[in-house]
Design an enzyme around this catalytic site. Structure first.
Site, short mmCIF file in Angstrom:
data_model
loop_
_atom_site.label_atom_id
_atom_site.label_comp_id
_atom_site.label_asym_id
_atom_site.label_seq_id
_atom_site.Cartn_x
_atom_site.Cartn_y
_atom_site.Cartn_z
CB ILE A 64 -23.14 -35.55 -17.45
CG1 ILE A 64 -24.64 -35.71 -17.22
CG2 ILE A 64 -22.55 -34.58 -16.43
CD1 ILE A 64 -25.00 -36.30 -15.86
NE ARG A 88 -15.73 -48.57 -21.44
CZ ARG A 88 -16.90 -48.01 -21.16
NH1 ARG A 88 -17.09 -47.41 -20.00
NH2 ARG A 88 -17.88 -48.06 -22.04
CG LEU A 123 -14.69 -46.10 -14.07
CD1 LEU A 123 -16.21 -45.97 -14.03
CD2 LEU A 123 -14.06 -45.19 -13.02
CB THR A 131 -19.09 -37.58 -15.44
OG1 THR A 131 -18.41 -38.07 -16.58
CG2 THR A 131 -18.76 -36.11 -15.23
CB SER A 133 -21.38 -44.42 -13.92
OG SER A 133 -22.02 -45.36 -13.10
CE1 TYR A 153 -26.37 -46.32 -12.86
CE2 TYR A 153 -28.29 -45.06 -12.18
CZ TYR A 153 -27.02 -45.11 -12.72
OH TYR A 153 -26.39 -43.96 -13.11
CE LYS A 201 -24.30 -42.82 -10.00
NZ LYS A 201 -23.10 -42.65 -10.85
CB VAL A 204 -29.52 -35.64 -17.48
CG1 VAL A 204 -28.74 -34.60 -18.29
CG2 VAL A 204 -28.97 -35.73 -16.07
#
Length: 345
Positions: free
Chosen positions: A19, A39, A69, A88, A90, A160, A164, A192
């Site tokens: 995405i 990262r 993150l 975006t 995660s 999961y 979210k 997606v």
């Protein structure tokens, strides 16, 4: 929509993601400056290769920044000089993750680290990529789900999807309590699909890959909402710049839910010999449920067999003028890209 006349800069987190890559493409085409977080800066050439595959020919307005993150301090540099953030990214749960907290804590902390840094940097608006799983799990409605619905957290909801849901709620609470003038909009994508840019793509695309390659021998009775990744990116950009999007959630779903059989039929109807391995048989529900006792993959899908969760995209269309591609177009774009890139042997 704002454009190159002001060169507003946008941070896109998780810049190597499926995405995120399409958000970067859409933003660059619209004239924005983009800063993509990764990262490790060692991945920048890999990301550029994906963007080239997506039609980007110039990287003059694109820069990269390293951020993680699980490292709150890294985001203060990442958000510097940015007007907007499209979040975006995660966290990928540790392969040893066993407890709910192993999923929830990294997801919630990651969202809060980005929001705290954005708020301190004076970011105007954050667009958070949440998930369909934060809307439709834990309940079985006959009416279409809307943005007013929230997942009901119980032991039927996989970790999961719980992560979210909890992290999205944490984002809304942060902006209410600490956001000052910073705005928030949220996009909740269904499964997606769309043209893959490399062998690193959305898990929603796996069933199409498995059908084309002959790995899936029969279709389970599973149905999901789907959306093309290009339309997900378009919705993120619209949610970023539209005054009407402030404080709103938007379901990103193209239309009616599709079953695995529906997808198989689309592939066979349109791809001829290239769809020779696509299954024609259906797996009985009882087989999945029995298999769930011994197989982790079966256990993940067993609660979903035979259930159809429909959702409305009316809000995004009405408030933002969003017009997604059809399910069939998204399926075929996915399949053709897998074939064209040689990912299906």
């Amino acid at each position: 929509m704002e454009n190159s006349s002001n060169q507003a800069q946008v941070l896109v987190t998780g810049g190597s993601g499926f995405i995120a890559s399409y958000c970067i493409i859409a933003l660059l085409k619209a004239g924005f400056k983009v800063k993509a977080s990764v990262r490790s800066l060692k991945r920048t050439e890999e990301v550029k290769a994906m963007l080239r595959q997506g039609g980007v020919n110039s990287f003059e307005s694109l820069s990269f920044v390293e951020a993680d993150l699980q490292d709150a301090a890294s985001w203060h540099n990442a958000v510097k000089d940015c007007t907007y953030v499209i979040h975006t990214a995660s966290p990928t749960p540790n392969t040893a993750a066993k407890t709910l907290d192993d999923f929830v804590v990294p997801a919630r902390n990651g969202v809060l680290y980005v929001l705290e840094a954005a708020q301190k940097a004076g970011v105007k608006r954050v667009v958070l990529t949440s998930a369909f799983g934060a809307v439709v799990m834990g309940t079985n409605k006959t009416a279409p789900y809307t943005e007013e619905d929230w997942t009901v957290l119980n032991n039927t909801v996989p970790p999961y999807q719980q992560s979210k849901s909890i992290s999205e709620r944490a984002a809304w609470e942060f902006v209410r309590s600490h956001g000052n003038r910073m705005e928030l909009a949220v996009v909740n994508p269904a499964g997606v699909l769309g043209p893959v840019l490399s062998n690193d793509y959305s898990h929603s695309i796996q069933p199409i890959f498995q059908m084309l390659s002959g790995v899936m021998k029969a279709c389970p009775k599973l149905s999901f909402g789907y959306v093309d990744v290009r339309d997900v990116a378009d919705l993120h950009v619209k949610a970023m710049v539209s005054p009407a999007a402030n404080g709103q959630r938007f379901l990103a779903v193209a239309g009616k839910s599709m079953s695995m059989v529906d997808i198989a039929n689309i592939l066979r109807r349109n791809l001829g010999e290239k769809a020779a391995k696509v299954p024609t048989k259906v797996v009985p529900n009882w087989f999945i449920r029995v298999g769930a006792l011994f197989n982790k993959q079966f256990a993940l899908v067993a609660p979903l067999v035979g259930i159809v969760k429909s959702a409305s995209n009316d809000k995004a269309k009405r408030l933002l003028g969003w017009q997604p591609r059809s399910n069939e177009e998204a399926v075929l774009a996915t399949a053709n890209s897998l074939l064209d890139l040689g990912l299906v042997k």
